[in-house]
Design an enzyme around this catalytic site. Structure first.
Site, PDB file in Angstrom:
ATOM      1  CG  ASP A 286      -2.165   0.903   0.945  1.00 25.72           C
ATOM      2  OD1 ASP A 286      -2.104   1.773   0.054  1.00 25.72           O
ATOM      3  OD2 ASP A 286      -3.193   0.748   1.652  1.00 25.72           O
TER       4      ASP A 286
HETATM    5  C1  BGC Z   1      -5.088   3.228  -0.050  1.00 27.10           C
HETATM    6  C2  BGC Z   1      -5.147   2.201  -1.177  1.00 27.10           C
HETATM    7  C3  BGC Z   1      -4.999   2.901  -2.499  1.00 27.10           C
HETATM    8  C4  BGC Z   1      -3.698   3.679  -2.504  1.00 27.10           C
HETATM    9  C5  BGC Z   1      -3.443   4.401  -3.811  1.00 27.10           C
HETATM   10  C6  BGC Z   1      -3.886   4.139  -0.166  1.00 27.10           C
HETATM   11  O1  BGC Z   1      -4.033   5.212   0.699  1.00 27.10           O
HETATM   12  O2  BGC Z   1      -5.085   2.569   1.180  1.00 27.10           O
HETATM   13  O3  BGC Z   1      -6.361   1.493  -1.132  1.00 27.10           O
HETATM   14  O4  BGC Z   1      -5.060   1.970  -3.541  1.00 27.10           O
HETATM   15  O5  BGC Z   1      -3.747   4.646  -1.469  1.00 27.10           O
HETATM   16  O6  BGC Z   1      -4.303   5.460  -3.984  1.00 27.10           O
END
Ligand code: BGC
Length: 732
Positions: A286
């Site tokens: 993530d």
């Molecule tokens: C989120 C993810 C997301 C990523 C990219 C993170 O803050 O937890 O679900 O895909 O950002 O935007």
């Protein structure tokens, strides 16, 4: 950049990429042959693993490392967008020498995000994942995935960060709308279909966030403590089903720790995924969830997003020092290339274009129509009669404009636009999508006017309760659109409706019904997406007979939850850099007793239970037989006056000695019946529901003993039951 510019840039190369790369190389014949050998055959049948291997053999260490970390695909904090990026959440530049395209990643899971905000970046805003789960309809999940995959591809993305599969353990969680409810088999089956739909369009999909990311508070460093069996049977199960059944190309590991170790460097967790489940794709962190180089790489993390702190120069240095093996680097790269090849994304070279809005909106409306749940319908108030009503009051914030969307990275810039409210002054525009309440432009007022053209339909925003009550008093019927915002990065602080809406609804109801303080009918419309208003109006006026069923239990009171109070934040949860030295531990003490299993084990009544939902017709169940393979057959009859769809549900009770909560969902069938029609329905028990984790042997078992199979209309309305003896078996 506008679409024309993007198209120009992308058409600069000629397909197929691998051939072009080979021709342009001052390379040996052997390399050319290897690349040739990896070309797909005319039927597209080349083995993606072989293609990936062939490419890996031609790559330098720098080229390999290049693929193992990515940055943001848009301008951020004064840094310009990387050249060639399409404005998505993530980006890895192309390797033209090898014909490897740029990785263009974007969110997911409710449609294609539009970070730069230009109108050409709009896409279909699908209803929330909860609504999709409420449809109990994998076929529809495939369709909505197909639209999202197509739109991602149209917008120039080859990886969609879609497939939110965290089990709802907690009503507090700010991201529950991105997930598929509290039952792991339902979530697993729906996400599997959605991922297949996305990948059918030549786009890699992602299932996220592995695992136990069931709260947003302190998500960057909180330590989620859970016993092995609960993780296996509840939190990991949707991921296991997705990995084994969908061919998903990537898995995103979560921000949080799991039993003391960050998910993205947790060897135990990532080994389960790869060695045990046979996952052939890649694990990406993530955004900002990588915390080490050698530990993470050796534990099984394949790619770092988005700060490029650990998997860029530091990873190369770790290889040179022998801390990470060359073979492991090859494995990481192979996984990425294999997943791209498997969906055809290695060979993609086509212009960026506008999405087909009509196709997307039609599916978004169907998801909402099949996922909206009718909770109450006293005296058959619904469906409303468009011919008989002279005056209708539509009440509620922004009900003249749109329907609510959740906040955070999943917010889609809907076709038609989004209106933001509540953005605190001075908010960084990049963060507004987290901090604000957003309304997709799908107007309940317009939809109701459209479906009831002869009625006078008037609107009140509900801010002044007295004015709203006056409007209601003057109308034949009042429809209140209540709202409750959830957003990524933050959990709810209260489960009650915000902004005095309880009082608003009470006042409006008291002028209209003889049973003051109660309303006639209640529809749970979730965040209903880009055609939410049209779907709601179709149901209110009976063009669609509601068939959604709750994928979560609704509590009667906060005190009834496993954690009766919202999590207390330790620090700025949205900033993983502020991690304290000692992570706060959240123990998932309810263990296996999640959702309806919790209410069963506590002998508590929920307000509305898992699986519940009304229809405008009625159904009767009879004549159950249970077969040796634990499939069931029964008669289902439509005993009302309208055609309708029942979601018939199969629950099983393990033998008492298995130590399982009372019952679990084992299967379901959506059955459409005409008035008076009766049908023999068969439901097979889902093999993933027929297993219990044996902690002593570390294996799945189907314990011997007496099983009880229940069939009915919800987790509590189970008119049919029968017992059957099962021998001890070790499932495949
Ligand atoms: C989120 C993810 C997301 C990523 C990219 C993170 O803050 O937890 O679900 O895909 O950002 O935007």
């Amino acid at each position: 950049m506008g679409p024309a510019g993007q198209a120009l840039e992308r058409s600069a190369g000629a397909a197929p990429r691998a051939l072009r790369a080979a021709a342009g190389l001052a390379a040996s014949a052997a390399i050319v042959m290897a690349v040739h050998a990896s070309e797909p055959g005319p039927d597209g049948s080349a083995d993606p693993g072989a293609r990936a291997d062939a490419l890996v053999r031609t790559m330098t260490l720098d080229e390999k490392i290049h693929l193992l970390h990515g940055t943001l695909g848009f301008a951020y904090e004064g840094r310009p967008a990387p050249a060639g990026a399409h404005g998505g959440a993530g980006f890895v530049a192309a390797l033209p020498r090898l014909g490897i395209p740029a990785l263009q990643l974007n969110d997911g899971p409710l449609g294609v995000r539009n970070i730069d905000g230009g109108p050409e970046g709009r896409a279909t805003a699908m209803p929330s994942s909860q609504a999709l789960a409420a449809s109990f309809d994998p076929g529809l999940a495939f369709e909505s995935g197909r639209i999202m995959g197509r739109e991602a591809r149209d917008r120039g993305f080859n990886v969609l960060l879609a497939g939110g599969a965290n089990v709802e353990r907690d009503a507090w969680n700010g991201r529950n709308f991105e997930y598929l409810g509290e039952d792991p088999v339902l979530a697993g089956r729906i996400v599997t279909a959605q991922l297949r739909g996305i990948q059918s369009q030549g786009v890699v999909s992602t299932v996220k966030h592995l695992v136990a990311n069931s709260q947003e508070t302190d998500r960057g460093f909180v330590d989620m403590a859970a016993d092995e069996r609960s993780l296996r049977e509840i939190d990991l199960l949707p991921f296991e089903i997705a990995v084994k059944e969908s061919g998903v190309g990537s898995v995103m590991c979560a921000y949080n720790k799991v039993n003391g170790v960050y998910a993205c460097e947790n060897a135990r967790l990532l080994n389960t995924l790869k060695a045990e489940w046979g996952f052939k794709g890649w694990v990406m962190s993530d955004w900002g969830a990588t915390h080490s180089t050698a530990q993470a790489a050796n534990a099984g993390l394949d790619q770092e997003f988005w700060e490029e702190r650990y998997f860029a120069g530091a990873l190369k240095a770790a290889v040179e020092k022998g801390e990470v093996s060359a073979a492991r680097i090859d494995d990481m790269v192979r996984r990425i290339l294999r997943s791209l090849a498997a969906v055809g994304a290695l060979d993609r070279d086509e212009p960026v274009r506008l999405v087909d809005a009509a196709a997307g909106l039609a599916v978004a409306q169907r998801v909402a129509e099949n996922g909206i749940v009718l909770l109450e319908n006293r005296n058959a108030l619904l469906p409303l009669s468009a011919d008989r009503l002279r005056t209708i009051a539509v009440i509620g914030r922004r009900a003249d404009i749109g329907v609510l969307s959740g906040g955070g990275s999943s917010r889609v810039d809907a076709i038609g636009g989004v209106t933001l409210d509540d953005t605190p002054p001075g908010t960084d525009p990049d963060l507004a999508m987290f901090a604000s309440t957003g309304w997709h432009h799908s107007s309940p007022l317009q939809a109701i006017r459209g479906i009831a053209p002869s009625a006078k339909v008037e609107f009140d925003p509900g801010e002044d309760v007295k004015a709203a009550a006056r409007l209601a008093a003057s109308a034949d019927v009042a429809i209140v659109f209540a709202w409750q915002t959830r957003t990524e990065g933050e959990d709810l602080r209260s489960l009650s409706l915000p902004a005095g809406q309880d009082e608003l609804i009470r006042k409006v109801a008291s002028v209209l019904t003889p049973w003051a303080h109660e309303v006639g009918a209640v529809l749970e419309a979730w965040y209903p997406g880009n055609r939410g208003a049209e779907a709601i109006a179709s149901i209110l006026f009976g063009r669609i007979n509601p068939s959604g069923r709750l994928p979560v239990s609704f509590p009667r009171a906060e005190a009834d939850l496993p954690r009766p109070r919202p999590p207390e934040p330790r620090a700025d949860a949205s900033n993983p850099k502020t991690a304290p030295a000692h992570s706060p531990v959240v123990t998932l003490g309810e263990g296996l007793a999640v959702g309806y299993r919790w209410y069963d084990s506590q002998k508590k009544l929920p307000a509305y239970e898992f699986g519940y939902g009304l229809s405008y017709t009625t159904f009767a169940y009879s004549k159950l037989t249970v077969n040796r393979d634990l499939s069931v057959e029964f008669d289902l009859a439509n005993t009302g006056k309208l055609s309708g769809t029942e979601v018939a549900q199969l629950y099983l009770e393990f033998p008492a000695q298995a130590g399982e909560p009372a019952k679990r969902l084992a299967g379901w069938a959506r059955v459409e019946l005409a008035p008076g029609e009766r049908r023999r329905v068969r439901i097979s028990a889902d093999p993933y529901a027929l297993r219990a984790w044996d902690t002593s042997t570390g294996e799945w078992r189907r314990p011997a003993g007496r099983y009880r199979m229940h069939v009915g209309a919800s987790s509590r309305i189970l008119p049919l039951a029968q017992e059957i003896d099962v021998r001890d078996v070790q499932p495949d």
